[in-house]
Design a protein around this motif. Sequence first.
Motif, mmCIF file in Angstrom:
data_model
loop_
_atom_site.group_PDB
_atom_site.id
_atom_site.type_symbol
_atom_site.label_atom_id
_atom_site.label_comp_id
_atom_site.label_asym_id
_atom_site.label_seq_id
_atom_site.Cartn_x
_atom_site.Cartn_y
_atom_site.Cartn_z
ATOM 1 N N ARG A 245 -47.251 -14.269 44.740
ATOM 2 C CA ARG A 245 -46.707 -15.312 45.606
ATOM 3 C C ARG A 245 -45.309 -15.751 45.173
ATOM 4 N N ASP A 246 -44.810 -15.167 44.067
ATOM 5 C CA ASP A 246 -43.484 -15.543 43.591
ATOM 6 C C ASP A 246 -42.386 -14.664 44.173
ATOM 7 N N ILE A 247 -42.732 -13.681 44.976
ATOM 8 C CA ILE A 247 -41.718 -12.802 45.550
ATOM 9 C C ILE A 247 -40.864 -13.591 46.544
ATOM 10 N N PHE A 248 -39.558 -13.413 46.430
ATOM 11 C CA PHE A 248 -38.581 -14.136 47.245
ATOM 12 C C PHE A 248 -38.811 -13.874 48.726
ATOM 13 N N TYR A 249 -38.670 -14.906 49.544
ATOM 14 C CA TYR A 249 -38.962 -14.802 50.977
ATOM 15 C C TYR A 249 -37.895 -14.052 51.764
ATOM 16 N N GLY A 250 -36.661 -14.005 51.237
ATOM 17 C CA GLY A 250 -35.542 -13.503 52.029
ATOM 18 C C GLY A 250 -35.060 -12.129 51.624
ATOM 19 N N HIS A 251 -34.037 -11.652 52.354
ATOM 20 C CA HIS A 251 -33.472 -10.328 52.139
ATOM 21 C C HIS A 251 -31.960 -10.415 52.336
ATOM 22 N N PHE A 252 -31.210 -9.711 51.491
ATOM 23 C CA PHE A 252 -29.756 -9.681 51.594
ATOM 24 C C PHE A 252 -29.297 -8.349 52.171
ATOM 25 N N HIS A 253 -28.384 -8.413 53.122
ATOM 26 C CA HIS A 253 -27.850 -7.199 53.737
ATOM 27 C C HIS A 253 -26.443 -7.476 54.251
ATOM 28 N N PRO A 254 -25.625 -6.451 54.426
ATOM 29 C CA PRO A 254 -24.258 -6.652 54.918
ATOM 30 C C PRO A 254 -24.234 -6.842 56.432
ATOM 31 N N VAL A 255 -23.171 -7.475 56.912
ATOM 32 C CA VAL A 255 -22.965 -7.649 58.346
ATOM 33 C C VAL A 255 -21.566 -7.164 58.710
ATOM 34 N N HIS A 256 -21.414 -6.788 59.975
ATOM 35 C CA HIS A 256 -20.133 -6.334 60.519
ATOM 36 C C HIS A 256 -19.502 -7.476 61.308
ATOM 37 N N LEU A 257 -18.239 -7.770 61.037
ATOM 38 C CA LEU A 257 -17.521 -8.852 61.704
ATOM 39 C C LEU A 257 -16.697 -8.297 62.855
ATOM 40 N N MET A 258 -16.828 -8.892 64.045
ATOM 41 C CA MET A 258 -16.099 -8.434 65.219
ATOM 42 C C MET A 258 -14.644 -8.908 65.158
ATOM 43 N N ILE A 294 -20.438 -12.444 71.049
ATOM 44 C CA ILE A 294 -20.937 -11.895 69.784
ATOM 45 C C ILE A 294 -19.778 -11.809 68.798
ATOM 46 N N ILE A 295 -19.963 -12.392 67.603
ATOM 47 C CA ILE A 295 -18.903 -12.395 66.595
ATOM 48 C C ILE A 295 -19.295 -11.632 65.328
ATOM 49 N N ALA A 296 -20.551 -11.218 65.216
ATOM 50 C CA ALA A 296 -20.991 -10.425 64.069
ATOM 51 C C ALA A 296 -22.269 -9.694 64.450
ATOM 52 N N THR A 297 -22.455 -8.511 63.891
ATOM 53 C CA THR A 297 -23.662 -7.727 64.129
ATOM 54 C C THR A 297 -24.152 -7.128 62.814
ATOM 55 N N SER A 298 -25.346 -6.559 62.857
ATOM 56 C CA SER A 298 -25.810 -5.733 61.746
ATOM 57 C C SER A 298 -24.913 -4.500 61.663
ATOM 58 N N MET A 299 -25.004 -3.778 60.560
ATOM 59 C CA MET A 299 -24.108 -2.648 60.348
ATOM 60 C C MET A 299 -24.314 -1.544 61.386
ATOM 61 N N ASP A 300 -25.524 -1.415 61.926
ATOM 62 C CA ASP A 300 -25.759 -0.410 62.964
ATOM 63 C C ASP A 300 -25.495 -0.945 64.369
ATOM 64 N N GLY A 301 -25.079 -2.203 64.466
ATOM 65 C CA GLY A 301 -24.722 -2.798 65.746
ATOM 66 C C GLY A 301 -25.889 -3.214 66.610
ATOM 67 N N LYS A 302 -27.116 -3.102 66.115
ATOM 68 C CA LYS A 302 -28.287 -3.354 66.959
ATOM 69 C C LYS A 302 -28.774 -4.806 66.926
ATOM 70 N N ILE A 303 -28.392 -5.560 65.906
ATOM 71 C CA ILE A 303 -28.858 -6.934 65.758
ATOM 72 C C ILE A 303 -27.662 -7.878 65.788
ATOM 73 N N VAL A 304 -27.722 -8.888 66.637
ATOM 74 C CA VAL A 304 -26.666 -9.897 66.704
ATOM 75 C C VAL A 304 -26.776 -10.813 65.489
ATOM 76 N N ILE A 316 -20.658 -22.492 66.650
ATOM 77 C CA ILE A 316 -20.897 -21.223 65.965
ATOM 78 C C ILE A 316 -22.364 -21.136 65.564
ATOM 79 N N GLY A 317 -22.994 -19.999 65.858
ATOM 80 C CA GLY A 317 -24.349 -19.732 65.386
ATOM 81 C C GLY A 317 -24.368 -18.467 64.563
ATOM 82 N N VAL A 318 -25.123 -18.475 63.465
ATOM 83 C CA VAL A 318 -25.284 -17.277 62.638
ATOM 84 C C VAL A 318 -26.768 -17.021 62.417
#
Length: 374
Positions: A245-258, A294-304, A316-318
């Motif tokens: 239960r101590d495993i971190f809830y989140g995940h880090f990943h890069p984003v692409h800026l428009m 849209i001002i940023a997406t996932s690196m593959d462009g599929k997720i806003v 602004i929403g992120v």
Amino acid sequence: MMNHSADYRYSFRMKRILSFALIFLLSTGAFATNGSKRRIILLHPTVSNIENALTLVHDSLIDIPNLEMLGVYYADENYDYSASEKYLAEHHIENYHLEKVEGPLTPDDLFRKNVCTEQFHQLFKSADAILFFGGPDIPPSIYGAKQELLTSVTDPMRHYFEVSFFFHLIGGSQNPDFKPFLEERPDFVIRAFCLGMQTMNVAAGGTLIQDIPQDVYGIHDVEDVLKMSPAMMHRNYHNGFSDNRDIFYGHFHPVHLMKDGYFVAEAGFPETATPYVLSAHHQCAGKIGKNLQIIATSMDGKIVEGLQHEKFRNVIGVQFHPEQDFLYHPDKEFKRTNNESFVPNELLKETNSLAFHKAFWKDFSRKVTERKMQ
């Protein structure tokens, strides 16, 4: 999206909490005799969200003179805000107050004048900025969809309240004749995180993708999600897949800026920047709402990953979480998997992403401080 419960309130906060009251009063100019106060409204003012906000002020990430914070919530939400009231009283936080909004809301009332409209307007007129925070899944019926099996709606009344409030602020395609509040004050500042950005999109008439692995990538099993590139993951699927239960809830990943969006065109980041961000969600924006860009997406462009209002440019929403205070402290370590530990602050430094997060709050502070007073 995930609620950040007491399990994620960290000891380093508590070491400083006794000094919060005095520091907050001094740093926000509560003892000042000249100048007008600036007010930020924070939706869903849980103890965790209050602590995050106070820490960001304490550490001068939010740097706004004469600052007052108002936590606003809906009377019919599931969350018990008596814990927040107790917290503020016990720690003598003088410049953070709570306000309850009351009145029955139904899905038919959200995108027009309703029993809460006047309260929404008074809150808007009293403030300089609003922050919308993360949380659980929005009822798909609000955006005209059936509910998929992996969608978990735990607090529909909170969503009725926050979607309607956001609609009143910026308007939407559901009611083109409605005059949004920001027509009165176009420089008003709004920042929305994770669920907050999804609320922004739904309020403007957009829709949501209800499960990213299943609906975007055609993956139905956790084992197969864990084989994906980390850049394509948006939460830590080790969490809940292990008895640790101590495993971190989140995940880090890069984003692409428009290149024509807020981060590049206004905040000054190079288009080539790919900052790492903290995500903890399984849903995302689908059809984009009225007047949103849209001002940023996932690196593959599929997720806003980011939205900006085309007319009200300070809205602004992120899809990520720059508001989590532990990102800015090198003394907090987490378990990414059963066998792997990491420090988010070090990860952000190593990926040249810490400056991105600090600049986000610097720009927010500047926009709030410089906007015209009522």
